[in-house]
Design a protein around this motif. Structure first.
Motif, PDB file in Angstrom:
ATOM      1  N   ILE A   1      -0.694   9.811   4.341  1.00 33.54           N
ATOM      2  CA  ILE A   1      -0.903   8.359   4.421  1.00 33.54           C
ATOM      3  C   ILE A   1      -1.555   7.852   3.132  1.00 33.54           C
ATOM      4  N   GLU A   2      -2.546   8.615   2.657  1.00 35.26           N
ATOM      5  CA  GLU A   2      -3.238   8.210   1.424  1.00 35.26           C
ATOM      6  C   GLU A   2      -2.274   8.215   0.229  1.00 35.26           C
TER       7      GLU A   2
ATOM      8  N   ASP B   1      -0.092   5.228   0.423  1.00 33.15           N
ATOM      9  CA  ASP B   1      -0.877   4.052   0.025  1.00 33.15           C
ATOM     10  C   ASP B   1      -0.937   3.932  -1.501  1.00 33.15           C
ATOM     11  N   ASP B   2      -1.210   5.070  -2.185  1.00 27.17           N
ATOM     12  CA  ASP B   2      -1.329   5.043  -3.648  1.00 27.17           C
ATOM     13  C   ASP B   2      -0.029   4.599  -4.306  1.00 27.17           C
TER      14      ASP B   2
ATOM     15  N   THR C   1       2.619   2.933  -2.935  1.00 22.19           N
ATOM     16  CA  THR C   1       3.018   1.553  -2.633  1.00 22.19           C
ATOM     17  C   THR C   1       2.109   0.549  -3.337  1.00 22.19           C
ATOM     18  N   ASN C   2       0.797   0.833  -3.395  1.00 17.05           N
ATOM     19  CA  ASN C   2      -0.108  -0.054  -4.121  1.00 17.05           C
ATOM     20  C   ASN C   2       0.250  -0.104  -5.609  1.00 17.05           C
TER      21      ASN C   2
ATOM     22  N   GLU D   1       6.559  -2.261   1.240  1.00 19.26           N
ATOM     23  CA  GLU D   1       5.138  -2.539   1.435  1.00 19.26           C
ATOM     24  C   GLU D   1       4.886  -3.164   2.813  1.00 19.26           C
TER      25      GLU D   1
ATOM     26  N   TRP E   1       5.634  -0.550   5.590  1.00 13.86           N
ATOM     27  CA  TRP E   1       4.615   0.500   5.585  1.00 13.86           C
ATOM     28  C   TRP E   1       3.286  -0.023   6.142  1.00 13.86           C
ATOM     29  N   LYS E   2       2.973  -1.263   5.819  1.00 12.67           N
ATOM     30  CA  LYS E   2       1.714  -1.821   6.310  1.00 12.67           C
ATOM     31  C   LYS E   2       1.703  -1.845   7.835  1.00 12.67           C
TER      32      LYS E   2
ATOM     33  N   ARG F   1       1.717   1.811   9.146  1.00 18.52           N
ATOM     34  CA  ARG F   1       0.423   2.453   8.946  1.00 18.52           C
ATOM     35  C   ARG F   1      -0.582   1.995  10.007  1.00 18.52           C
TER      36      ARG F   1
END
Length: 646
Positions: A89-90, A93-94, A96-97, A131, A134-135, A138
């Motif tokens: 998950i982390e 996140d990295d 997609t951010n 994004e 995924w949001k 998540r």
């Protein structure tokens, strides 16, 4: 304008143009390579995002299929599955951010600097879709896990991932497709520009090569064809000139040379046919009159005392002349100056020059004959007897710089021809002397054998002490004379070789064993070392044994008593030859003697004949080899032979 017509300027401009074109192509190629690397990096990151999402889904499905049945198994899964899920998950996140901020850290790219990709609007829309999905996905996973980090609901989270992962996978797949399309589109544009530039460069290069062929290669080909025709004997051939560059200047010079060669060809041909000096002078007097003013020509040669020079023959107005005086002093004269310089010497005003110096007797002879301008051409390097070929004319200042340049250019041919004439005469004289010496040796050998037999008889008789000593001395001298005669006959007769395959090391070892008395006379011994096993040569064993026996005796004579004579054999693969070196630690040979060691009858021994090393060199040369002698205080004397390997 003249500078633009120069061939070096045109070639330089063409080379600069080609270099600029290919420099541009190279720069564009580097840009394309950087673009390729950038897009490959973007594809790798997107692929990594896809792989991370797949890993998260795989973890969820695996856990859903293997839900633990007891608390110990659950504790284990908390440590494994839970942490793995949080790691995936982390990572998502990295990535997609980074897509959203358009900045990827070095930790994601493994590069030195942050990466800022350029995305098309379609790719940016795909990033927003990923994004957003995924949001939502998540948040669902986090809710399913619960708020208790010590006791997360892994089974609920796994079931949620297995049921709702499809939209995320589809959005990532769309993003990957958009980035692939963007990559292909950008690289295709770069490729088209690169191809257009390359095509342009090829067209311009072909044009430059076409120009180079017409302006350089074709005229050069014509010039080479002209050179070949002249080399084949067509001395009057003229190469066409179609430009005004350096090649045209070269061709013009060649055409002038061709005309001049044609003019002197008959002269050289006649000179080569000359059988003696007077006939050769006659050829020069006849043919040179077409090339430069010539009323008188003569040949002078230095006498054996090096103090006087003799006028051997001369031609005046194309006819032979009987000189009033044939011998002239050489010291402090212009003739000597020409011989010492080795260059043609021009005397433009002979009356003034000759009257100023009483030593110039030959010059005054020419002046009294009504001659006013002269050139002295030395005949030195190519002749066994130094001499001067003198040209003279009745005209004042008749010899122009062009005449002098012509004479200087063909001086080698002229002096070679005269040197050849003198050498032929000298060789004939030496051949007669050699034939005479060989005949004398044959005639002396028979009575010398009779004398030796008589001396053997007297030595075997009971003679008083003094008479016996004289008989022994006479016998030794007779033996020395017999050796000298044998060596003279061996040196004089033609060398005939019976070649066969020989092992050089075995030949030397056999020779050492057979002739042990040679080193034993002074308590010496031979030491033979070889660096290779294959030391085969094609040689005459008898002649080669004669060479090694001579070298062995010379080495033992020169080496101190009780010393070692070192023989060393090695093979040189590059030259395909066998090298034999013989070293002794005797007194060094003076440098002035080293140059004469192979000369016939030169010897430093009291009882030597002076023919041993001459015969050795003749045999070595006959085998296609070489021999050299070096001598120093530190290393002693070393004789090095080089013979072709079989």
């Amino acid at each position: 304008m003249k500078l633009l017509k120069m061939l070096k300027t045109q070639i330089a401009a063409a080379l600069v143009l080609i270099m600029l074109l290919f420099g541009t192509i190279f720069t564009l190629s580097m840009v394309a390579l950087n673009e390729q690397q950038s897009y490959n990096l973007l594809l790798n990151i997107t692929t990594r995002l896809e792989q991370t999402a797949q890993n998260l889904v795989t973890l969820g499905m695996n856990y859903a299929m293997n839900v633990p049945q007891d608390s110990s198994s659950y504790d284990r899964d908390v440590k494994l599955y839970y942490r793995a899920m949080l790691g995936q998950i982390e990572m998502i996140d990295d990535i997609t951010n980074s897509f959203m901020t358009n900045e990827f850290s070095p930790a994601l790219t493994n590069a030195g600097d942050p990466y800022h990709p350029h995305l098309t609007p379609a790719a940016q829309q795909a990033v927003l879709a990923v994004e957003e999905i995924w949001k939502s996905f998540r948040e669902g996973i986090i809710d399913a896990l619960g708020n208790n980090n010590g006791m997360p609901r892994l089974d609920t989270a796994a079931e949620y991932i297995a049921r709702f992962h499809a939209p995320l996978a589809a959005s990532i797949d769309i993003l990957l497709t958009k980035i692939q399309q963007q990559t292909e589109q950008q690289l295709n544009q770069v490729y088209q520009v690169h191809l257009a530039l390359l095509f342009t460069a090829v067209i311009i290069t072909l044009g430059v090569f076409g120009w180079f062929y017409l302006v350089v290669l074709k005229p050069l080909k014509n010039a080479v064809s002209g050179f070949q025709k002249v080399a084949q004997g067509d001395f009057g051939y003229q190469v066409p000139i179609a430009s005004e560059n350096e090649l045209a200047i070269m061709t013009h010079s060649f055409n002038a040379l061709s005309i001049r060669l044609y003019a002197i060809f008959r002269l050289i041909d006649k000179i080569q046919q000359g059988s003696d000096l007077n006939e050769t002078l006659g050829f020069v007097a006849e043919e040179f009159s077409a090339l430069l003013p010539l009323d008188w020509v003569g040949g002078l040669f230095v006498t054996c005392d090096n103090n006087t020079i003799v006028l051997e023959g001369s031609y005046r107005n194309g006819k032979p002349e009987v000189a009033q005086r044939t011998r002239y002093p050489l010291r402090n004269t212009l003739l000597l100056k020409a011989l010492e310089s080795g260059e043609p010497l021009h005397i433009p005003n002979m009356p003034a020059t000759g009257n100023e110096n009483a030593d110039f007797q030959f010059l005054n002879y020419l002046i009294n004959a009504g001659l006013k301008d002269a050139i002295f051409l030395p005949i030195k390097d190519l002749s066994p007897i130094p001499g001067v070929l003198a040209f003279a004319t009745r005209q004042e200042n008749a010899y122009t710089p062009e005449h002098l340049e012509l004479l200087a250019n063909i001086a080698g041919l002229i002096t070679h021809s005269f040197g050849k004439t003198v050498r032929l005469a000298e060789h004939s004289r030496l051949a007669a002397i050699g034939s005479f010496a060989s005949g004398i040796a044959h005639e002396i050998r028979s009575p010398l054998s009779t004398i030796s037999m008589a001396l053997d008889y007297f030595r075997s008789s009971e003679l008083p002490g003094a008479a016996s000593k004289r008989a022994n001395l006479a016998h030794k001298e007779a033996e020395r004379m017999a050796r000298l005669l044998e060596e003279i006959l061996l040196y004089a007769k033609p060398l005939q070789l019976q070649l066969q395959l020989l092992d050089l090391k075995q030949l030397l070892l056999q020779l050492f064993e057979t002739h042990q008395e040679i080193p034993q006379q002074k308590q010496q011994h031979f030491e033979c070392a070889a660096t290779d096993d294959e030391l085969n040569i094609l040689a005459d064993p008898d002649r080669l044994t004669q060479v090694f026996l001579n070298l062995a005796r010379n080495a033992c004579d020169a080496a101190p008593e009780g010393s070692t004579i070192h023989w060393h054999l090695t093979r040189e693969p590059l030259s395909r030859s066998i090298v034999i070196s013989v070293n002794n630690r005797g007194e060094p040979i003076p440098n002035d003697h080293l140059e004469k060691l192979f000369d016939p009858f030169f010897t430093t021994k009291t009882n030597g004949t002076g023919l041993g090393l001459s015969i050795v060199k003749r045999i070595v040369d006959g085998h296609g080899g070489d021999i050299e002698i070096t001598s120093t205080q530190k290393q002693g004397t070393t004789i090095t032979l080089q013979l072709p390997q079989a």
